[in-house]
Structures are given as structure tokens and as C-alpha cells.
Design an enzyme around this catalytic site. Sequence first.
Site, PDB file in Angstrom:
ATOM      1  N   ASN A   1      72.794  69.947   5.567  1.00  9.63           N
ATOM      2  CA  ASN A   1      72.186  68.621   5.675  1.00  9.63           C
ATOM      3  C   ASN A   1      70.722  68.592   5.229  1.00  9.63           C
ATOM      4  OD1 ASN A   1      74.636  68.046   6.763  1.00  9.63           O
ATOM      5  ND2 ASN A   1      73.908  67.548   8.824  1.00  9.63           N
TER       6      ASN A   1
ATOM      7  N   ALA B   1      80.779  69.633  19.662  1.00 13.38           N
ATOM      8  CA  ALA B   1      81.878  70.290  20.385  1.00 13.38           C
ATOM      9  C   ALA B   1      82.825  70.913  19.371  1.00 13.38           C
ATOM     10  CB  ALA B   1      82.623  69.289  21.253  1.00 13.38           C
TER      11      ALA B   1
ATOM     12  N   ASN C   1      85.019  58.329  14.835  1.00 13.74           N
ATOM     13  CA  ASN C   1      83.926  58.348  13.873  1.00 13.74           C
ATOM     14  C   ASN C   1      84.126  57.223  12.883  1.00 13.74           C
ATOM     15  OD1 ASN C   1      81.853  60.200  14.142  1.00 13.74           O
ATOM     16  ND2 ASN C   1      83.110  61.902  13.422  1.00 13.74           N
TER      17      ASN C   1
ATOM     18  N   SER D   1      88.619  68.442  19.913  1.00 13.36           N
ATOM     19  CA  SER D   1      87.361  68.846  20.552  1.00 13.36           C
ATOM     20  C   SER D   1      86.813  67.736  21.448  1.00 13.36           C
ATOM     21  CB  SER D   1      86.335  69.252  19.495  1.00 13.36           C
ATOM     22  OG  SER D   1      86.137  68.194  18.573  1.00 13.36           O
TER      23      SER D   1
ATOM     24  N   ASN E   1      76.210  58.633   8.801  1.00 11.36           N
ATOM     25  CA  ASN E   1      77.344  59.402   8.277  1.00 11.36           C
ATOM     26  C   ASN E   1      77.602  59.098   6.803  1.00 11.36           C
ATOM     27  OD1 ASN E   1      77.944  60.768  10.626  1.00 11.36           O
ATOM     28  ND2 ASN E   1      79.371  59.214  11.358  1.00 11.36           N
TER      29      ASN E   1
ATOM     30  N   LYS F   1      75.412  54.465  13.620  1.00 15.88           N
ATOM     31  CA  LYS F   1      75.932  55.812  13.342  1.00 15.88           C
ATOM     32  C   LYS F   1      76.572  55.877  11.956  1.00 15.88           C
ATOM     33  CE  LYS F   1      78.354  59.764  15.079  1.00 15.88           C
ATOM     34  NZ  LYS F   1      79.377  60.361  15.922  1.00 15.88           N
TER      35      LYS F   1
END
EC number: 1.1.1.169
Lengths: 298, 298
Positions: free
Chosen positions: A197, A124, A98, A10, A183, A179
Site C-alpha cells: 500500500n 483478522a 466489504n 475470519s 478501498n 470506506k
Amino acid sequence: MKIGIIGGGSVGLLCAYYLSLYHDVTVVTRRQEQAAAIQSEGIRLYKGGEEFRADCSADTSINSDFDLLVVTVKQHQLQSVFSSLERIGKTNILFLQNGMGHIHDLKDWHVGHSIYVGIVEHGAVRKSDTAVDHTGLGAIKWSAFDDAEPDRLNILFQHNHSDFPIYYETDWYRLLTGKLIVNACINPLTALLQVKNGELLTTPAYLAFMKLVFQEACRILKLENEEKAWERVQAVCGQTKENRSSMLVDVIGGRQTEADAIIGYLLKEASLQGLDAVHLEFLYGSIKALERNTNKVF
Amino acid sequence: MKIGIIGGGSVGLLCAYYLSLYHDVTVVTRRQEQAAAIQSEGIRLYKGGEEFRADCSADTSINSDFDLLVVTVKQHQLQSVFSSLERIGKTNILFLQNGMGHIHDLKDWHVGHSIYVGIVEHGAVRKSDTAVDHTGLGAIKWSAFDDAEPDRLNILFQHNHSDFPIYYETDWYRLLTGKLIVNACINPLTALLQVKNGELLTTPAYLAFMKLVFQEACRILKLENEEKAWERVQAVCGQTKENRSSMLVDVIGGRQTEADAIIGYLLKEASLQGLDAVHLEFLYGSIKALERNTNKVF
């Protein structure tokens, strides 16, 4: 400029579509069929109910000179990419994984390339080998890793589509850890509890448990402003309250999760620093057990 | 004496075999086929490579006068048993459930029966509707609940097989919480991590996480001697290091676990006492998510 996008998932297709509006883009895929399909059909992008199309080259190996390579494969698929990259001439490489599992690898990777790292804040979803749905408009943020020269990429990224902004950040560690902490707090918990979430905010015990995970991760990452980071974790939970985290989606889909990229990095750092990480160890062990299970039918 | 055993699972068959050596025993089962099989074949017990056999009556309802009823069904199957027991004359009833989920029910159950509660420390595996493997020699320990008179059962249990000792304990709360704290520490963690009991001792982070769970449970149960209880949890982990906990076996087998009986009781108590239980809440939520998953094929 000539840009190679490594990976046809993606993020790879999203980058290929938008960068091809200003650059000569080649997508490097693992499967021959996908390369052939992109080569003949180009890339389709869906956004707000409309369909867009861009021409793109595609290949299954990195065999021409690129001004920039953008590596979009997942962290657990990086090892074979590293060996390919060791065989090409020196160039600029932007890693968009990630988590931070790849950081330990990059630190040990002395091959003369100029290395950049970044994060993707877009939503995406890949619809086919040549099509991607741009479900959430966001940004790409990048930074120079170690001694790479930011101006090279700043020039390259001078012109971009307004739905695909690319921002330079001065401090790669702050960028990636900002980030990662989000996560690390949201993904493993939602995957184990199988909740959206938002439920991490609305169930007080889950919020309190997430805070314990947060505090452990903060200590390992040595974050400067803990309070602000905790506010950000909660803000992201709230903004994405109806979402299923990627780790939950991977667990339900029976795929390997990004546990190594996200929690694995923290555990390795904890071990290097001689720090305890009992909550993160437990989450990691439990997610790995889930991965083993979903790969077999009970 | 006339004893009715309610439930034809491993504990039910084990009790029926040993108690029938000294008493007139009837097994009460849910399924007609099992009752018919026990009625015609009796109960076979395997132990140390040998096979033993005892005659037993069986039925699908409680329809004669018993001096004692032993309830061996799991806690989550108790509700229908309660309604049957409300329709019979006053008698002595011994509840042998894992966990303490049934305690809240028993406290609200004012029906005039004399109530006793106990724990089973035997290892037993049901092999068929009429056969049970006595895999681990242990004991049954029981206590009078609230104002029941212990002498009635003490007389009944005067004579027992030496492989099936039955011990009276004065304090039901100490008896049940002593087992509950062990189960609460070992079962959910091994089920989520999918590890044998011993790994909770040998992986330092798992031991530290178990300690956090232990401390939460101790505070809720108001245990008198925390240190001794923690030593006991670790001792059981060590003695059963090669075992898979019943909760892990249930999760792998796609069955409902005893999470409600074990963690559910603690959470309800925490809520009644206004105490936090963030680790237990997280474990409960994660086990419940696993139960939902194993009931469907991904």
C-alpha cells in the site's frame, strides 16, 4: 440475546468469539465439518501472543429464532444467503460486507426484516475452521439501513469487549462510502501493480494515477468533502504502508477478488447516473482478466 | 551483395528468405543447432498454403565482411549484439526493432558504422529453427539514422520480391514514432485487459482510456498531427480487430514483453523532458507485475 453469525470466515469467527462473551451465539456455516468442529471445540482467538477460547453453537442452516443475524460472508456469496433469509420470521439483520455491491441488492429486497449495514475495521486472519488471529485491533461501525430502528441494536450492543468496540453511526451512506472510496483507490491499483500500500504514496506517478481514480469515484459517490476524503485515502495508505491489500492477496492466491463489491458498485452507479468512469472500467476489466488467469496455470 | 541477418526469429527468417533471392545471405544465430540446421536445410517459407525454399548460409558469430547487417533481435536482446558489432570493421547496419527503446542506445553508440532504422509491417510466425509462416503481407520501411547516407541502402534494396517491398522514408523519427504510438496505445491495454484489439474500439470506456494514454504519448513524442495519429491508432485497432497483440501473446505465453522497448522509451523521454506520464507509468508497472507473475506458477 440470541445472535446468529452467518459465515465462518475470519470476520465471522472474530464476531462469534467476541459476541459470545455477552450473548448466546450460533455460527451458521456452509460446510458441515466446520459446524461440527465449532460445536465441539468452540472458537479459539489469538491476540498478542495469547490464546483465548469461547464456547459457541454452530449449524449449517438458520433454524431457530435470533434477535440478530450478522451476515459476514463476502458480497459474491450473498445470493444464497438472501434466499435463506427470505424463509425465516422477521428479525434484525446486520450486513458486514466489504464494498457496496450488496447495497443495490438490499434496496430491492423488501422482506420485512430490519436491516442494518456496517463496516469492519479489524485485522483478522482465519487460521483454521475454529481459530482466528486478531491481527489488528479496530472497531465495527454500523448504521440503520433505510427505515430500520437503531435502538434495537444499540441495546443489544450495550456491552462489548474493549478490544471489540461497536459504534453506531447515523448515516449509512456516509459510513459505507467513506470506506468504499479508500478501498476503490488502494485495492485495484496495488493488485495490478503488485505493490504494498505504501508504494502508492512514494511513487509520484502512482499517487497521481490514484488521484484520477479517486476523482472519478468521488463524482460517482457525490462525496461532500472531497479534500478530506483524499487526505483520508492517503492517511490509510501511510498507516498500512507495509500491508498487501486484500485484493492483491486474493490475486496472488488465485481467488475471486472483491472487485464486484468495490468497483462493480461504482460502475453500476456511474451507469445509473450517466457518468463516465474510464479509469474504474479499465481497473475492473484488468482485475477480472487477472482473476481469469490465476484460475489457470499458464 | 553480402548481407548478414542477426537473429533467427520470425523477422530474421523472413528477411533471410526474401533477401536471399537477390543477395548472398548469412543468418547469424545465438544457438549452434539453429545455424547448423539453416546451413544444411536452408529456409522454408509458407505463404498462402504453399511452401518455398531458399538456400542460406548461417553462423553463430559475425566473422566475414558484409555490405549490410540487418539486426532483427528484440530490443531486450540488443546489448550482446552491440558488443559484437563494436569488434567488426565499419559497415552498414539496419536495426529492425519494435518500439524505440534502442534509440537511446543508438544515440550514445559512436562506433563509425552507418546506422539505419526501420519497422516491419509483415505478419510472420516462426514454425521451427528453419521455417517461417508469412501470415500477413506488409512492407519494411527504413530510414537513415542521424548522418548515415541513404543511397547505400537504396542501391542494395533496388530489387525485391513483390511480397516483400522495402520502402525508404526520409524522417526516421516520424517513421518510428508513427509505429510506436500505435503500439503504446494498443499493446499494454490489450495485455492487461486480455482482449482482442477490436475490443478497444467497441467498449467505450476502453476507447476513452486509450485516448488518455494516446494524449500522454503524443505530448512526449511531440507528434505534429495528433488528430491524424489518433485516427491511425483507431484504424489499426479496426484492421486488426480479431488479433491478439504481441504483448498479450507474450503475457499469456509467460515471456518477457516488449514493455521496455515501447513504454520504457516513452517514460525515459518523459523523464528527460520533465513531463508527467501517469497512465504510462501505471501501465508499465502493471505489465512488469504480470511478467513477474507469469514466470512463476501461483
